[in-house]
Design a protein around this motif. Sequence first.
Motif, short mmCIF file in Angstrom:
data_model
loop_
_atom_site.label_atom_id
_atom_site.label_comp_id
_atom_site.label_asym_id
_atom_site.label_seq_id
_atom_site.Cartn_x
_atom_site.Cartn_y
_atom_site.Cartn_z
N PHE A 238 0.86 -1.18 0.00
CA PHE A 238 0.00 0.00 0.00
C PHE A 238 0.90 1.24 0.00
N ASP A 239 0.67 2.12 -0.93
CA ASP A 239 1.58 3.26 -1.13
C ASP A 239 0.77 4.48 -1.54
N ARG A 240 0.88 5.54 -0.77
CA ARG A 240 0.13 6.75 -1.10
C ARG A 240 0.57 7.36 -2.42
N GLN A 241 1.81 7.13 -2.80
CA GLN A 241 2.28 7.62 -4.09
C GLN A 241 1.49 6.97 -5.24
N LEU A 242 1.22 5.69 -5.07
CA LEU A 242 0.43 5.00 -6.09
C LEU A 242 -1.00 5.53 -6.10
N GLN A 243 -1.56 5.75 -4.91
CA GLN A 243 -2.92 6.28 -4.82
C GLN A 243 -3.03 7.65 -5.47
N LYS A 244 -2.00 8.48 -5.27
CA LYS A 244 -2.00 9.80 -5.90
C LYS A 244 -1.97 9.69 -7.42
N ALA A 245 -1.18 8.75 -7.92
CA ALA A 245 -1.09 8.55 -9.37
C ALA A 245 -2.45 8.11 -9.93
N VAL A 246 -3.12 7.22 -9.21
CA VAL A 246 -4.44 6.75 -9.64
C VAL A 246 -5.43 7.90 -9.69
N LEU A 251 0.26 6.91 -13.94
CA LEU A 251 0.98 5.70 -13.55
C LEU A 251 2.08 6.04 -12.57
N VAL A 252 2.20 5.26 -11.51
CA VAL A 252 3.21 5.53 -10.50
C VAL A 252 4.62 5.37 -11.07
N MET A 253 4.78 4.58 -12.12
CA MET A 253 6.08 4.44 -12.77
C MET A 253 6.54 5.76 -13.38
N ASP A 254 5.59 6.65 -13.67
CA ASP A 254 5.92 7.97 -14.20
C ASP A 254 6.01 9.02 -13.10
N THR A 255 5.04 8.99 -12.19
CA THR A 255 4.95 10.06 -11.20
C THR A 255 5.89 9.87 -10.01
N ALA A 256 6.15 8.61 -9.64
CA ALA A 256 7.03 8.34 -8.49
C ALA A 256 7.79 7.05 -8.75
N PRO A 257 8.71 7.05 -9.71
CA PRO A 257 9.39 5.81 -10.14
C PRO A 257 10.26 5.16 -9.08
N ASP A 258 10.59 5.88 -8.00
CA ASP A 258 11.41 5.30 -6.93
C ASP A 258 10.60 4.99 -5.67
N SER A 259 9.29 5.05 -5.78
CA SER A 259 8.42 4.77 -4.64
C SER A 259 8.41 3.27 -4.32
N LEU A 260 7.85 2.92 -3.16
CA LEU A 260 7.79 1.52 -2.76
C LEU A 260 7.00 0.67 -3.76
N SER A 261 5.86 1.19 -4.19
CA SER A 261 5.03 0.42 -5.11
C SER A 261 5.69 0.28 -6.48
N ALA A 262 6.32 1.35 -6.96
CA ALA A 262 6.99 1.29 -8.26
C ALA A 262 8.13 0.28 -8.24
N ASN A 263 8.90 0.27 -7.17
CA ASN A 263 10.01 -0.68 -7.06
C ASN A 263 9.51 -2.12 -6.99
N ALA A 264 8.39 -2.31 -6.31
CA ALA A 264 7.81 -3.65 -6.23
C ALA A 264 7.34 -4.12 -7.60
N ILE A 265 6.73 -3.21 -8.34
CA ILE A 265 6.26 -3.56 -9.69
C ILE A 265 7.44 -3.86 -10.61
N LYS A 266 8.52 -3.11 -10.46
CA LYS A 266 9.72 -3.37 -11.26
C LYS A 266 10.25 -4.78 -11.00
N ASP A 267 10.26 -5.18 -9.73
CA ASP A 267 10.74 -6.51 -9.36
C ASP A 267 9.87 -7.60 -9.99
N ILE A 268 8.55 -7.41 -9.92
CA ILE A 268 7.63 -8.39 -10.49
C ILE A 268 7.81 -8.46 -12.01
N ALA A 269 7.91 -7.29 -12.64
CA ALA A 269 8.06 -7.24 -14.09
C ALA A 269 9.38 -7.88 -14.53
N PHE A 270 10.44 -7.64 -13.76
CA PHE A 270 11.74 -8.20 -14.11
C PHE A 270 11.69 -9.73 -14.08
N THR A 271 11.08 -10.27 -13.03
CA THR A 271 10.96 -11.73 -12.91
C THR A 271 10.09 -12.29 -14.02
#
Length: 297
Positions: A238-246, A251-271
Motif C-alpha cells: 500500500f503506497d500513497r504515491q500510487l494512490q496519488k497517481a491513480v 501511472l506511478v512508474m511515471d509520477t514516483a518511479p522510486d516509490s515503494l510500489s513502483a520498485n515492487a512492480i519493477k521486481d515483479i516485471a523483471f521476474t
Amino acid sequence: MDQANGLRNVVKSQALSRRKAGMALGRKKLPRVIAVTSGKGGVGKTNIVGNMAVSLSRMGKRVVIIDADVGLANVDIIFNLRPEYSIRHVISSEKTLEQVMVESDHGIKILPGGSGFSDLTQLTEGEKLNLLSEFETLSDLADIIFVDTGAGISSNVLYFNSACDECIVISTKEPTSITDAYAMMKVMSREYGTKYFKLIVNMVDSVADAKRVYASLSGALDKFLKNVVLEYAGHIPFDRQLQKAVQKRGLVMDTAPDSLSANAIKDIAFTLGNGPSRPNSEGNLNFFMSKMFHTAT
C-alpha cells in the motif's frame, strides 16, 4: 456448422504457416499472451497492467495491451489517451487493427476495448474471421501481450482467460477478494482445464500479509482441487504515491518511479520478463486466437 469448420481450418492453416515460418527463421520468437484478471473488482488490476507494461517496456520489451474489459474499458484512461476507435470498429470491418491501436508515450501499443457494446462471445463467424485476420499482425509487434480482462466469472472474463497462455490473478488481503479469487481459479480449473496460475497480492502492509493471502489460496486449491498450481509472483505494498497517481489518472512508474510500489512492480516485471513461461497452452498467439474463437463455436 460449415462456417465454424471454415474458421477452424483457417486457424489451423495460419498456425501451421506461423510454425513453419518460425522454424525457417530459426530465431523468431512468438509473443507470450498473458491474462491479468481478478475475482473481484477494485483490486487495482488495470493499474498493475499499465505499470508492469511500462516497466517491461523500459527493459526493452515490446508490449501490447488488449483491453478486454468490454463495457468498462479504461486502459486508455490511465495512459491519458483518448482513442477515437475501439475493437468494435475492427469487428465491424470499419477500421483495421493498425488504425484502431493507439500508442502511449512509453511506446506501448494499446487496443482499446470500447464501452457498452455486445458480448464478444456472441460474435458471428464472419466477425470472428475478420478479427482473427487482424489479430495475426500482433505477432510481429510484441514480445508480451497483456490481456486486461474484467473481474469476476462472467462469460467474457472466462472467455479471454481460457484463451491466454498464462494467467495472473490479482488479489488483496480483503476476505471477499480472496474468496472471489479462489472462485475464479476453481471455475477456470474445472470448466476450462487451467491448472497453473500466478498470484500478485496488491495493497498490503507487509510481506507477511501477502504470504498469508498466498497461503490461504494455495491451501484451498491443494485441498479442494487436483493438480492446480499457484505460484507467488510478488506483492505490491500500500503506497500513497500510487494512490496519488491513480487519482490523477496516471501511472506511478511515471509520477514516483522510486516509490515503494513502483520498485515492487519493477521486481515483479523483471521476474516475469526474464523468467521462463509456464503456459497453460501451446504458448503462441495462434493458439490464443484459436482458443478464443473456438470457445463460442
